[in-house]
Scaffold this motif. Structure first.
Motif, PDB file in Angstrom:
ATOM      1  N   GLU A 179       0.704  -0.631   0.179  1.00 24.59           N
ATOM      2  CA  GLU A 179      -0.046  -0.418  -0.231  1.00 24.59           C
ATOM      3  C   GLU A 179       0.812   1.434   0.064  1.00 24.59           C
ATOM      4  OE1 GLU A 179      -3.552   0.677   0.105  1.00 24.59           O
ATOM      5  OE2 GLU A 179      -3.604  -1.845  -0.155  1.00 24.59           O
ATOM      6  N   ASN A 180       2.206   1.120   0.535  1.00 24.00           N
ATOM      7  CA  ASN A 180       3.382   3.179   0.912  1.00 24.00           C
ATOM      8  C   ASN A 180       3.500   2.809  -1.036  1.00 24.00           C
ATOM      9  OD1 ASN A 180       2.835   2.956   3.523  1.00 24.00           O
ATOM     10  ND2 ASN A 180       4.099   1.420   3.522  1.00 24.00           N
ATOM     11  N   ALA A 181       3.616   1.479  -1.436  1.00 26.20           N
ATOM     12  CA  ALA A 181       4.261   1.668  -3.024  1.00 26.20           C
ATOM     13  C   ALA A 181       3.452   2.055  -3.679  1.00 26.20           C
ATOM     14  CB  ALA A 181       4.505   0.333  -3.970  1.00 26.20           C
ATOM     15  N   PHE A 193       0.926   4.167  -2.790  1.00 18.56           N
ATOM     16  CA  PHE A 193       0.633   5.228  -2.321  1.00 18.56           C
ATOM     17  C   PHE A 193       1.243   6.686  -3.020  1.00 18.56           C
ATOM     18  CE2 PHE A 193       0.662   9.067   0.245  1.00 18.56           C
ATOM     19  CZ  PHE A 193      -0.454  10.000  -0.230  1.00 18.56           C
ATOM     20  N   TYR A 194       2.365   6.069  -2.828  1.00 19.94           N
ATOM     21  CA  TYR A 194       3.347   6.517  -3.733  1.00 19.94           C
ATOM     22  C   TYR A 194       3.397   6.640  -5.128  1.00 19.94           C
ATOM     23  CZ  TYR A 194       8.211   7.737  -4.281  1.00 19.94           C
ATOM     24  OH  TYR A 194       9.453   8.981  -4.367  1.00 19.94           O
ATOM     25  N   LEU A 195       2.932   5.655  -6.251  1.00 21.06           N
ATOM     26  CA  LEU A 195       2.678   5.790  -7.335  1.00 21.06           C
ATOM     27  C   LEU A 195       1.951   7.075  -7.975  1.00 21.06           C
ATOM     28  CD1 LEU A 195       3.859   2.541  -8.648  1.00 21.06           C
ATOM     29  CD2 LEU A 195       4.759   4.353  -8.526  1.00 21.06           C
ATOM     30  N   ARG A 196       0.940   6.592  -6.816  1.00 17.65           N
ATOM     31  CA  ARG A 196      -0.124   7.618  -7.344  1.00 17.65           C
ATOM     32  C   ARG A 196      -0.320   9.070  -6.458  1.00 17.65           C
ATOM     33  NH1 ARG A 196      -5.762   5.239  -4.108  1.00 17.65           N
ATOM     34  NH2 ARG A 196      -6.779   6.068  -5.472  1.00 17.65           N
ATOM     35  N   SER A 197       0.011   8.735  -5.062  1.00 17.77           N
ATOM     36  CA  SER A 197       1.031  10.922  -5.440  1.00 17.77           C
ATOM     37  C   SER A 197       1.858  11.459  -6.433  1.00 17.77           C
ATOM     38  CB  SER A 197       1.885  10.928  -3.547  1.00 17.77           C
ATOM     39  OG  SER A 197       2.562  10.632  -4.531  1.00 17.77           O
ATOM     40  N   GLU A 234      -5.066   4.472  -9.516  1.00 20.83           N
ATOM     41  CA  GLU A 234      -4.855   2.978  -8.873  1.00 20.83           C
ATOM     42  C   GLU A 234      -4.481   2.014  -9.709  1.00 20.83           C
ATOM     43  OE1 GLU A 234      -7.717   3.055  -6.254  1.00 20.83           O
ATOM     44  OE2 GLU A 234      -6.878   1.191  -5.736  1.00 20.83           O
ATOM     45  N   LEU A 253       3.077  -2.165 -10.122  1.00 20.43           N
ATOM     46  CA  LEU A 253       3.396  -2.507  -9.236  1.00 20.43           C
ATOM     47  C   LEU A 253       3.763  -4.575  -9.167  1.00 20.43           C
ATOM     48  CD1 LEU A 253       2.080  -0.536  -5.969  1.00 20.43           C
ATOM     49  CD2 LEU A 253       4.777  -0.907  -6.547  1.00 20.43           C
ATOM     50  N   ALA A 265      -2.048  15.166   1.111  1.00 23.35           N
ATOM     51  CA  ALA A 265      -2.009  14.277  -0.503  1.00 23.35           C
ATOM     52  C   ALA A 265      -2.401  13.196  -0.537  1.00 23.35           C
ATOM     53  CB  ALA A 265      -0.643  13.736  -0.585  1.00 23.35           C
ATOM     54  N   ARG A 305      -3.263  10.363   1.558  1.00 24.50           N
ATOM     55  CA  ARG A 305      -3.487   8.985   2.430  1.00 24.50           C
ATOM     56  C   ARG A 305      -4.380   8.911   2.416  1.00 24.50           C
ATOM     57  NH1 ARG A 305       1.285   5.817   2.961  1.00 24.50           N
ATOM     58  NH2 ARG A 305       0.305   4.105   3.324  1.00 24.50           N
ATOM     59  N   PRO A 355      -5.918  10.612  -4.505  1.00 23.15           N
ATOM     60  CA  PRO A 355      -4.665  11.460  -4.501  1.00 23.15           C
ATOM     61  C   PRO A 355      -4.183  11.524  -5.800  1.00 23.15           C
ATOM     62  CG  PRO A 355      -4.683   9.421  -3.308  1.00 23.15           C
ATOM     63  CD  PRO A 355      -5.969   9.273  -3.924  1.00 23.15           C
ATOM     64  N   GLU A 356      -3.982  10.828  -6.578  1.00 22.31           N
ATOM     65  CA  GLU A 356      -3.905  10.598  -7.933  1.00 22.31           C
ATOM     66  C   GLU A 356      -4.500  12.184  -8.815  1.00 22.31           C
ATOM     67  OE1 GLU A 356      -5.064   7.681  -7.055  1.00 22.31           O
ATOM     68  OE2 GLU A 356      -6.637   7.028  -8.601  1.00 22.31           O
ATOM     69  N   ALA A 360      -2.806  15.335  -7.409  1.00 22.61           N
ATOM     70  CA  ALA A 360      -1.643  15.513  -8.046  1.00 22.61           C
ATOM     71  C   ALA A 360      -1.494  15.996  -9.176  1.00 22.61           C
ATOM     72  CB  ALA A 360      -0.644  14.178  -8.405  1.00 22.61           C
ATOM     73  N   PHE A 373       8.089  12.659   0.214  1.00 22.18           N
ATOM     74  CA  PHE A 373       8.288  12.126   0.974  1.00 22.18           C
ATOM     75  C   PHE A 373       9.565  12.519   1.648  1.00 22.18           C
ATOM     76  CE2 PHE A 373       5.033   9.081   0.148  1.00 22.18           C
ATOM     77  CZ  PHE A 373       4.375   9.593  -0.982  1.00 22.18           C
ATOM     78  N   ILE A 420       9.752   5.623  -1.305  1.00 17.48           N
ATOM     79  CA  ILE A 420       9.996   4.374  -1.282  1.00 17.48           C
ATOM     80  C   ILE A 420      10.681   3.780  -1.705  1.00 17.48           C
ATOM     81  CG2 ILE A 420       7.781   2.561  -0.778  1.00 17.48           C
ATOM     82  CD1 ILE A 420       7.063   4.646   1.010  1.00 17.48           C
ATOM     83  N   ILE A 439      10.985   1.070  -4.979  1.00 16.02           N
ATOM     84  CA  ILE A 439      10.206   0.282  -5.883  1.00 16.02           C
ATOM     85  C   ILE A 439      10.778  -0.672  -7.195  1.00 16.02           C
ATOM     86  CG2 ILE A 439       8.019   0.202  -7.248  1.00 16.02           C
ATOM     87  CD1 ILE A 439       6.853   2.770  -6.117  1.00 16.02           C
ATOM     88  N   VAL A 446      10.796  -1.767 -11.005  1.00 19.71           N
ATOM     89  CA  VAL A 446      10.233  -0.062 -12.035  1.00 19.71           C
ATOM     90  C   VAL A 446      11.431   1.134 -12.041  1.00 19.71           C
ATOM     91  CG1 VAL A 446       7.950   1.997 -12.018  1.00 19.71           C
ATOM     92  CG2 VAL A 446       7.465  -0.329 -11.033  1.00 19.71           C
ATOM     93  N   PHE A 486       8.787   4.524 -14.789  1.00 18.55           N
ATOM     94  CA  PHE A 486       7.274   5.756 -13.927  1.00 18.55           C
ATOM     95  C   PHE A 486       7.238   6.996 -13.716  1.00 18.55           C
ATOM     96  CE2 PHE A 486       8.458   7.733  -8.944  1.00 18.55           C
ATOM     97  CZ  PHE A 486       7.259   7.823  -9.137  1.00 18.55           C
TER      98      PHE A 486
END
Lengths: 455, 259
Positions: free
Chosen positions: A391-393, A395-399, A404, A411, B58, B60, B82-83, B86, B94, B98, B100, B103, B108
């Motif tokens: 879920e953290n990853a 959210f990182y991408l969505r942010s 989604e 991922l 953001a 979350r 969230p998207e 953005a 952050f 994170i 990843i 990717v 990305f």
């Protein structure tokens, strides 16, 4: 009621199929293959079709797959497949002439055995047994523990045709060889290809096996492949499995490694109803390297079961196993792997990992990594995980503005990439990468140039 | 009567924002207004709610907003995914970027930039245009181009990860950048590079919120306003001199309620 009473048990159906057709089977085969049949059918009778009571088949019941009135081809198929019309896998940099199996029989009737790069031999298993009796005497059905698996014995009892591949000593093949293993028939069909691959001393080769179904009938395939690697040989084998949901497949591969040999096996299961992959590695020499990879993507009610058994019998060898799976809908997956280290096999380094992502609450995976170690100076480790998307990853991408859906896809794709990147044939890696991409996006995963919808 | 000043429309307006996680209330009534062209610093002791505020803005989803509203460029921010936040121009740098594996930075960023363009009804960048943009921004934020050829943050050092956040910010050109403890764990050189990047990206149409624990970062990124967040509320707001006062006196006087 009467129907139930009259119904024979499944094993008897296959024993009967054997006794009724043994003459037909033996007539077209070499005596070297025939002499194993009677013992093999006895072994099968004793061991039966594996069910969940068998520890190695704990997560898979094959009864349903075998319980069907299949048609069986006892001689080379009448079906003439014009490969260029129905199926062309045009992965570049491959040897132009593809080797084809149709329902377990060698596809080319006019040229049963052919030279590869002028040095190695590939072709019909049945024909090779007649032409190379010395090689068959030495290698055929000689893999360690081959008699212990009931379905392998069933294959040995019926063995008709398959692929024979021989790379003589000191021969290095530049290009990978592609074997296309097709199931195609208007009737439900059972096939049991038998393959024998021999790599001489200091030889090197790469093989790509693509399994496909070309018609909507139910299929059952029970294949056995024996691979013998002599000293200092290097062998890479990739298996791309892409069959429809009505297809069941059991594939058993025995790798027999001598001193300083290197093995890479990578099984990618994109699609298939019931898939069972047995990989046995018998490390019978020092300083060997064995790498086993696997990737399985399943959905609907598919059942994909991977079993590995790596047996370290000699010191100073490395083995690693890395299997990953993504399971969607109500599909079931399993990884059941064992590392065995004998008392003699000091300085063994063996590693095993299995990671799974479950996309729904109904999807299920059973992971059972096992170590059995009798030597005291070894490095062995194993581990298994199953979980959801991080879920953290996500959210990182969505942010960063990625939707989604797309973020999930990225991922998942990244998860599979750890297996895909281990494919050393670049063109194949690109192609498989592309197929996995489509598979994860829920689009049809078939080769771009294949005209038949095979899944 | 409201008095509007030229060039300074309210970009972000937070009114009485409450948020909790697992029933535990973290934000207890935040009020904050940010105008284009401004730099705001939010400081405060550990656990005061700084990172929660950034995460809530953001989008979350692990935090529940129980009360209050956030208006961003006239839109109700809390209603957006969230998207979409953005794509509307919010960027969160952050505190712990994170990793990843698998990717690539290129795919990305390409996906992110093109999805934002699609949102604005602009055509997607061609591969060559996109790579040109990558090169420009790589140079602008002085990030090693080797990093952009790797998987997202995989095996990056702490400093490299923070530089990568600024690089992503440069690529996405947000209207409001919220940098959550971007300075934590940075050596002085990395801090300089990161701050230079932020300063270069600053213009009269965008705004920056810098969340930090230490005054040091504010030597490089000079704020127009400093806010002290404590116990889920902004307890003091002032000019940049407030940061210096915090540096001297620590946070104890805040905790004792001497504000």
């Amino acid at each position: 009621m009467s129907e139930v009473v009259e119904k024979k048990d499944i094993k008897s159906q296959y024993l009967e199929l054997f006794s009724e057709n043994i003459d037909k089977i033996s007539n077209v085969s070499s005596s070297i293959i025939n002499k194993f049949r009677n013992q093999a059918i006895k072994d099968f009778e004793k061991l039966d079709i594996p069910n969940k009571r068998n520890e190695n088949y704990k997560y898979l019941d094959l009864k349903t797959a075998f319980d069907n009135k299949y048609n069986y081809n006892f001689i080379q198929s009448k079906i003439q497949v014009k490969l260029e019309e129905v199926f062309r896998c045009d992965v570049p940099e491959m040897d132009t002439e593809s080797i084809v199996l149709i329902n377990g029989w060698y596809g080319n009737k006019t040229n049963l055995l052919q030279k590869v790069e002028g040095k190695a031999i590939i072709g019909s298993f049945s024909e090779a047994a007649k032409q190379y009796p010395d090689l068959f005497e030495k290698y055929y059905s000689k893999s360690k523990n081959i008699e212990k698996e009931s379905l392998v014995s069933l294959n040995t009892a019926f063995a008709g045709d398959g692929i024979f591949f021989y790379v003589p000593d000191n021969i290095v093949l530049e290009k990978p060889i592609q074997i296309i293993n097709l199931m195609v028939s208007e009737e439900d069909t059972f096939a049991q290809p038998r393959n024998l691959f021999i790599l001489g001393k200091n030889s090197q080769a790469k093989i790509i096996v693509c399994d496909h179904t070309l018609s909507a009938s139910k299929f059952l395939s029970n294949s056995v492949t024996e691979v013998f690697q002599e000293e200092n040989s290097v062998f890479d084998i990739y298996n791309l499995q892409n069959e429809h949901n009505g297809a069941s497949k059991v594939s058993s591969v025995f790798f027999n490694q001598s001193n300083k040999s290197t093995l890479l096996s990578n099984i990618i299961t994109l699609h298939g109803g019931v898939v069972r992959n047995n990989v046995y590695v018998n490390v019978d020499g020092e300083h060997c390297e064995s790498k086993l990879y696997g990737l399985y993507l399943s959905d609907k009610w598919q059942n994909i079961d991977n079993y590995t058994y790596v047996s370290h019998n000699k010191p100073n060898c490395n083995s690693s196993q890395f299997y990953k799976g993504i399971l969607d809908d109500a599909s079931i997956g399993a990884f059941n792997g064992k590392i065995y280290v004998s008392r003699e096999a000091q300085k063994t380094s063996a590693y095993q990992a299995n990671n799974n992502i479950l996309l729904t609450n109904d999807a299920k995976v059973n992971s059972k990594p096992q170590l059995e170690i009798y030597a005291d100076d070894v490095k062995c480790s194993h581990g298994a995980t199953s979980g959801q998307i991080d879920e953290n990853a996500l959210f990182y991408l969505r942010s960063r503005g990625i939707s989604e859906k797309e973020a999930r896809f990225l991922l998942l794709y990244a998860f599979t990439n750890e297996i895909i990147k281990e494919i050393k044939v670049e063109a194949l890696r690109d192609r498989i990468s592309n197929l996995v991409d489509k598979r994860l996006r829920g689009e049809l995963a078939r080769c771009n140039s294949c005209v038949i919808n095979c899944c | 009567m409201f008095l509007f000043r030229l060039n300074t429309y309210k970009m972000l307006k937070i009114v009485d924002l409450h948020a909790n996680i697992n029933e535990k209330e973290i934000l207890r009534g935040i009020n904050l207004e940010i105008k284009a062209g401004e730099v705001h610093a939010i400081m405060g002791p550990n656990g005061s709610g700084k990172s929660t505020l950034a995460a809530v803005l953001a989008g979350r989803e692990i935090f529940n907003v129980t009360k209050g509203e956030v208006i961003f460029n006239g839109k109700n921010l809390l209603e957006l995914s969230p998207e979409d936040r953005a794509r509307e121009g919010i960027f969160l740098g952050f505190q712990y970027p994170i990793e990843i594996p698998g990717v690539s930075m290129v795919s990305f960023m390409k996906t992110a930039v093109n999805e934002a363009r699609k949102y604005k009804n602009l055509p997607a960048y061609s591969s060559s245009d996109f790579l040109k943009l990558m090169r420009e921004k790589t140079a602008l934020v002085e990030i090693d181009s080797k990093l952009t050829n790797r998987s997202v943050n995989e095996g990056f050092s702490g400093g490299e990860k923070k530089k990568n956040e600024i690089f992503q910010m440069a690529m996405l050109e947000p209207k409001l950048a919220i940098l959550d403890e971007t300075d934590s764990g940075l050596d002085i050189d990395a801090l300089r590079i990161v701050s230079n990047g932020v300063n270069k990206l600053k213009n009269k149409d965008n705004a920056t919120v810098v969340i930090t624990h230490y005054q040091r970062l504010l030597d490089y990124i000079v704020p127009d306003f400093v806010h002290i967040l404590y116990n889920g509320r902004i307890v003091k707001s002032s000019g940049k001199e407030l940061a210096l006062e915090l540096e001297e006196r620590g946070y104890d006087w805040i905790k004792k309620g001497e504000v």
